[in-house]
Structures are given as C-alpha cells and as structure tokens.
Design a protein around this motif. Structure first.
Motif, PDB file in Angstrom:
ATOM      1  N   VAL A   1       6.153  14.437  10.478  1.00 26.96           N
ATOM      2  CA  VAL A   1       6.640  14.059  11.812  1.00 26.96           C
ATOM      3  C   VAL A   1       5.541  13.398  12.629  1.00 26.96           C
ATOM      4  N   PHE A   2       4.332  13.942  12.576  1.00 27.55           N
ATOM      5  CA  PHE A   2       3.252  13.351  13.370  1.00 27.55           C
ATOM      6  C   PHE A   2       2.846  11.982  12.830  1.00 27.55           C
ATOM      7  N   ASN A   3       3.093  11.711  11.559  1.00 30.65           N
ATOM      8  CA  ASN A   3       2.845  10.356  11.057  1.00 30.65           C
ATOM      9  C   ASN A   3       3.915   9.384  11.526  1.00 30.65           C
ATOM     10  N   VAL A   4       5.154   9.853  11.680  1.00 29.26           N
ATOM     11  CA  VAL A   4       6.192   8.998  12.256  1.00 29.26           C
ATOM     12  C   VAL A   4       5.825   8.619  13.684  1.00 29.26           C
TER      13      VAL A   4
ATOM     14  N   GLY B   1      -1.550  19.247  -7.767  1.00 32.88           N
ATOM     15  CA  GLY B   1      -1.188  17.838  -7.846  1.00 32.88           C
ATOM     16  C   GLY B   1       0.179  17.566  -7.256  1.00 32.88           C
ATOM     17  N   ARG B   2       1.161  18.404  -7.585  1.00 31.24           N
ATOM     18  CA  ARG B   2       2.520  18.167  -7.113  1.00 31.24           C
ATOM     19  C   ARG B   2       2.643  18.352  -5.597  1.00 31.24           C
ATOM     20  N   ILE B   3       2.009  19.391  -5.066  1.00 33.79           N
ATOM     21  CA  ILE B   3       2.108  19.617  -3.622  1.00 33.79           C
ATOM     22  C   ILE B   3       1.309  18.556  -2.868  1.00 33.79           C
ATOM     23  N   ALA B   4       0.161  18.142  -3.410  1.00 33.99           N
ATOM     24  CA  ALA B   4      -0.593  17.060  -2.777  1.00 33.99           C
ATOM     25  C   ALA B   4       0.217  15.773  -2.772  1.00 33.99           C
ATOM     26  N   SER B   5       0.961  15.521  -3.850  1.00 34.38           N
ATOM     27  CA  SER B   5       1.755  14.290  -3.905  1.00 34.38           C
ATOM     28  C   SER B   5       2.919  14.341  -2.929  1.00 34.38           C
ATOM     29  N   VAL B   6       3.557  15.519  -2.777  1.00 34.52           N
ATOM     30  CA  VAL B   6       4.619  15.649  -1.769  1.00 34.52           C
ATOM     31  C   VAL B   6       4.047  15.381  -0.383  1.00 34.52           C
ATOM     32  N   ASN B   7       2.857  15.917  -0.132  1.00 34.10           N
ATOM     33  CA  ASN B   7       2.199  15.682   1.148  1.00 34.10           C
ATOM     34  C   ASN B   7       1.965  14.195   1.381  1.00 34.10           C
ATOM     35  N   MET B   8       1.494  13.482   0.352  1.00 36.44           N
ATOM     36  CA  MET B   8       1.205  12.057   0.506  1.00 36.44           C
ATOM     37  C   MET B   8       2.488  11.232   0.637  1.00 36.44           C
ATOM     38  N   VAL B   9       3.538  11.631  -0.064  1.00 35.88           N
ATOM     39  CA  VAL B   9       4.817  10.953   0.119  1.00 35.88           C
ATOM     40  C   VAL B   9       5.284  11.127   1.559  1.00 35.88           C
ATOM     41  N   GLY B  10       5.068  12.312   2.119  1.00 38.31           N
ATOM     42  CA  GLY B  10       5.400  12.531   3.520  1.00 38.31           C
ATOM     43  C   GLY B  10       4.564  11.664   4.447  1.00 38.31           C
TER      44      GLY B  10
ATOM     45  N   PHE C   1       3.080   8.681   3.787  1.00 41.34           N
ATOM     46  CA  PHE C   1       3.443   7.278   3.723  1.00 41.34           C
ATOM     47  C   PHE C   1       4.901   7.049   4.096  1.00 41.34           C
ATOM     48  N   GLY C   2       5.775   8.024   3.803  1.00 45.95           N
ATOM     49  CA  GLY C   2       7.139   7.915   4.277  1.00 45.95           C
ATOM     50  C   GLY C   2       7.184   7.912   5.792  1.00 45.95           C
ATOM     51  N   GLY C   3       6.374   8.773   6.416  1.00 47.22           N
ATOM     52  CA  GLY C   3       6.286   8.786   7.871  1.00 47.22           C
ATOM     53  C   GLY C   3       5.764   7.480   8.429  1.00 47.22           C
ATOM     54  N   LEU C   4       4.786   6.882   7.749  1.00 43.39           N
ATOM     55  CA  LEU C   4       4.243   5.609   8.204  1.00 43.39           C
ATOM     56  C   LEU C   4       5.309   4.508   8.172  1.00 43.39           C
TER      57      LEU C   4
ATOM     58  N   GLN D   1       0.826  -1.205   0.000  1.00 40.94           N
ATOM     59  CA  GLN D   1       0.000   0.000   0.000  1.00 40.94           C
ATOM     60  C   GLN D   1       0.861   1.257   0.000  1.00 40.94           C
ATOM     61  N   PHE D   2       2.055   1.166   0.606  1.00 38.87           N
ATOM     62  CA  PHE D   2       2.893   2.351   0.797  1.00 38.87           C
ATOM     63  C   PHE D   2       3.944   2.514  -0.284  1.00 38.87           C
ATOM     64  N   LEU D   3       4.509   1.406  -0.759  1.00 38.89           N
ATOM     65  CA  LEU D   3       5.640   1.475  -1.671  1.00 38.89           C
ATOM     66  C   LEU D   3       5.344   2.277  -2.940  1.00 38.89           C
ATOM     67  N   PRO D   4       4.186   2.101  -3.602  1.00 40.30           N
ATOM     68  CA  PRO D   4       3.932   2.898  -4.815  1.00 40.30           C
ATOM     69  C   PRO D   4       3.941   4.402  -4.561  1.00 40.30           C
ATOM     70  N   TRP D   5       3.506   4.830  -3.381  1.00 37.00           N
ATOM     71  CA  TRP D   5       3.546   6.261  -3.090  1.00 37.00           C
ATOM     72  C   TRP D   5       4.976   6.764  -3.047  1.00 37.00           C
ATOM     73  N   LEU D   6       5.865   6.000  -2.461  1.00 38.52           N
ATOM     74  CA  LEU D   6       7.250   6.431  -2.365  1.00 38.52           C
ATOM     75  C   LEU D   6       7.926   6.410  -3.735  1.00 38.52           C
ATOM     76  N   LEU D   7       7.514   5.486  -4.600  1.00 35.23           N
ATOM     77  CA  LEU D   7       8.133   5.362  -5.913  1.00 35.23           C
ATOM     78  C   LEU D   7       7.557   6.329  -6.942  1.00 35.23           C
ATOM     79  N   PHE D   8       6.254   6.511  -6.925  1.00 34.81           N
ATOM     80  CA  PHE D   8       5.586   7.232  -8.017  1.00 34.81           C
ATOM     81  C   PHE D   8       4.816   8.474  -7.579  1.00 34.81           C
ATOM     82  N   GLY D   9       4.838   8.801  -6.290  1.00 35.53           N
ATOM     83  CA  GLY D   9       4.018   9.907  -5.805  1.00 35.53           C
ATOM     84  C   GLY D   9       4.314  11.227  -6.490  1.00 35.53           C
ATOM     85  N   LEU D  10       5.587  11.612  -6.580  1.00 37.71           N
ATOM     86  CA  LEU D  10       5.940  12.895  -7.194  1.00 37.71           C
ATOM     87  C   LEU D  10       5.621  12.912  -8.686  1.00 37.71           C
ATOM     88  N   LEU D  11       5.840  11.786  -9.362  1.00 39.73           N
ATOM     89  CA  LEU D  11       5.507  11.694 -10.783  1.00 39.73           C
ATOM     90  C   LEU D  11       4.012  11.857 -10.988  1.00 39.73           C
TER      91      LEU D  11
END
Length: 420
Positions: free
Chosen positions: A236-239, A349-358, A360-363, A59-69
C-alpha cells in the motif's frame, strides 16, 4: 582504533559476509551506471514518450511475471550458484547490446528487448541474493548486515553510478555498458568466493502428496499474520508513494520551477539523506525499539506527502527529500531484517519474491493512478492522494506494528529456530 574494513564489515560477521558485501556493492555500481545510461540510449533512438516510458516499465514487468517462480527456485537450489548464473546471464545480455552498438545495428526495439531480458535475469539474481544474508550471519547481526548492503545500494546505485553512466555515455554510447559488464562479471567472481551456502531444507511434504512450492509459500504467508501485514504495508505504501513520484519531474519543473538540474538534485538529496540514515542507524538500533522506529518512519512518510502538497519552495522540497532518504533507508533496513527473522530459511526466497512482487505491483498501480489524478486535478493532487491513503493505512496498522516487531523468530523445517 579499528581499521576501515572492520568498521564497514566487522570481523564477527565472517569472511563470507565480506565477499557478499563486495559483490553486492560492485553489482550496484554497474546497475547505477545503467540507471542513467539506458534512458539516455533510448531517448537517443526515439522521441516517443510511450517508448521512453516502456523502457522504465521493463524494470517492473519481469517481477510481475517471474517473481514468484524465482522465489520458488531460490528455495530449492544452491542460492550462491543461482546468483552467479543470473549475474553471468546479465553480463552476456549486455554484451549482446554492446555488439549491436559497436556495429551500428542497434534500434529502440533491441534496447527494450535487452532491458526485458536483463530485468528477468535480475529478478532471479536479486531474489536469490536476498536470501544469502540470513544464511551467513547470526540473527542478531541481520540489522548491521542489511544496513551495510543498503549502503552499497545508496552509494553505487543512487550516487556514484548514475553520474558515471551519464559521463561515459557522453564519451560513447557503448562505454557505460562495457563498464557495466565488468562490474557484473566482477560481482560473479566475488560471490563465488563464498564457501558456506547450503541448499535450504525442502518443505516437509506428507507421504504421497504432491509438492506445490509456490502454493506452500503463499499458504505460509496467509497463515503468518505479522509477515502478511508487513507485506500489505509495503504494497500500500508503494502505491501511495509511486502516485506522486510518477509526475515528480513535472512537479519539480513546473510547480516548483526548479528546472531540470533542480529535479536531478532532488534525487541526490534523497541519496544524501540515505547516507545520513546509514550513519545514524547503529545508534538508533541500540536505543530505540524496532516498533517505535517503524511507526516513526511511516509517520514521516505521511508528513512528507503533506509537505510536498503544501509547499511551493524548492528549498523546502530539498529538505523534505533529504529527510525522506534518511527514514526510507531506516525503514528498508528494519522491514527487511524483521522479515528475514520471521521467515524460515526454506521459505526465504518465496516470501522475499512475494514482497518484491508487492513492491513493483504497487509501483505500477501507483504510477498509473498518479498520472490519472494529476491529469484530472493538477500536479499537487497526487500528493494529497498519497497523504490521505498513507495516513489511513497507518491508522489501520498502527496497533499491528508492535506484534510485527515482537513476533517470535522463525522455525526451520526441523522445528528449531532458523540460524546460519
């Protein structure tokens, strides 16, 4: 007396918003069905904890790989059609899994591959989907629109979908996935009815210069202190949140002695709290400033971690989890609204994707830390880590929250305030 439809989606938000809401709610029911059915399917195919955990990681890996794209593509294409294409791909991917199940050829590796492909399509669908609301409603209506979309997530993804998925799986392993295909396909049809989704304006690029969409989005974020700080808070709060949540099942069954049913009830309590947050959000929005609400939600998060670290009572745990669901809904709605107001349409789209990468990266980071901390110091140690980390972060950003909530609305590519 207003009709039920008017209460859920007021006429002033427009017909296009109602199609978006119906599509989102329908898709969330399908995702909620898979939320319980997919782990049950993996567990029926393997007893390996590593492979079971791998199913969740998909569930998390695709966000880290493709989120910014995905964010860059969403900012340069027709967003409605992108959502339709991504959701259509999800339906086809699940259909392939159903064929494997129906023919008896499914293996755990097939399921993991399906989860990864499905998660990848979901990245593009969710990223583009998150940009549609600011294009369809007035800025003043963003809080209400986000609240209604969040309600669909709570009811479909958290409350109704998972038990339905488990029930259908008990009937036959392929039944929940067939229903999921129907839900996702219907979501495509519903969102296709939206009439007004113009392609956002492109970034202004000097003559002779080469466009770097992702780099431009990151540069804008680096230069915008309110949005940058908001993204850091969420990371940070997701970590700190994910650290104790990674061992919640052990904490509930071994530390609180609640059993498997009690563990499941904890997540239900959270969803019920979210519905309470839904019911109270309109009043809170009218009577309490966003800055106060944001500080209150983050403060409650700190206290929740402390409460879980100290308690040995299942009743207290239920109460804390109910409160968590309520303030998490309010925080999610407000933080999304503030970000959408502050980000130009061409960068949504780009800022929302950075947010989502953060997110799932935090998770991922939090889950790893939580397991290591619990292994070394016991099941309550991750809660103490979460309490200390979130409290320190809150102290550091306390003053910045006023600036985030009061920041001026975004300007579009032509220098005018962004508007639908």
């Amino acid at each position: 007396m207003p009709s039920l439809g008017e209460l859920i989606a007021p006429r002033r938000l427009g017909t296009d918003f109602r199609w978006l809401l119906a599509s989102s709610w329908t898709s969330n029911i399908g995702d909620g069905i898979a939320l319980s059915a997919a782990p049950l399917l993996i567990a029926s195919l393997t007893s390996s904890p590593l492979l079971v955990a791998a199913g969740a990681m998909m569930q998390f890996l695709p966000w880290l790989l493709f989120g910014l794209l995905a964010g860059s593509i969403a900012d340069h294409r027709d967003r409605r059609r992108l959502v339709m294409l991504a959701n259509g791909s999800r339906a086809v991917i699940v259909l392939a899994l159903v064929i494997f199940l129906a023919t008896g050829q499914v293996t755990v590796w097939v399921v993991l591959a399906t989860a990864f492909l499905y998660g990848t399509a979901e990245v593009f669908a969710d990223t583009a989907g998150s940009t549609l609301l600011p294009m369809l409603v007035r800025p003043a209506d963003l809080p209400l629109g986000n609240a209604r979309l969040q309600t669909g997530f709570l009811v479909g993804n958290q409350l109704a979908g998972p038990p339905l998925g488990a029930f259908l799986f008990a009937i036959g392993s392929f039944w929940p996935f067939l229903v999921q295909i129907l839900c996702v396909s219907l979501a495509v049809i519903l969102i296709s009815r939206i009439a007004r989704t113009p392609v956002p304006p492109h970034d202004p690029v000097p003559a002779g210069a080469k466009a770097h969409p992702i780099r431009e989005g990151l540069r804008w974020l680096r230069g915008n202190a309110p949005v940058r700080t908001l993204v850091i808070i969420i990371l940070v709060f997701n970590v700190t949140w994910a650290a104790p949540w990674s061992i919640l099942v052990l904490y509930a069954t071994e530390h609180l002695n609640m059993g498997a049913v009690g563990f499941g009830a904890l997540t239900t309590a959270s969803a019920l709290g979210g519905l309470a947050g839904t019911a109270s959000f309109g009043w809170l929005e009218r009577h309490v400033s966003f800055a106060t609400l944001m500080r209150t939600c983050l403060s409650l998060e700190v206290l929740m971690h402390l409460g879980f670290a100290l308690t040995t009572s299942g009743v207290v745990a239920f109460a804390i989890m109910f409160g968590f669901g309520a303030y998490a809904f309010i925080w999610g709605t407000i933080s999304t609204t503030v970000r959408q107001r502050l980000v130009p349409l061409q960068l949504q789209g780009r800022i929302a994707s950075v947010n989502m990468v953060g997110v799932f990266g935090g998770l991922v980071i939090g889950q790893l830390l939580g397991g290591l901390i619990a292994q070394a110091w016991g099941l309550t140690a991750p809660w103490w880590f979460a309490f200390a980390g979130s409290a320190l972060t809150l102290v550091l950003v306390w003053g910045s929250i006023s600036h985030i909530a009061a920041a001026a609305p975004a300007l579009d590519a032509e220098g005018s305030p962004s508007k639908p």
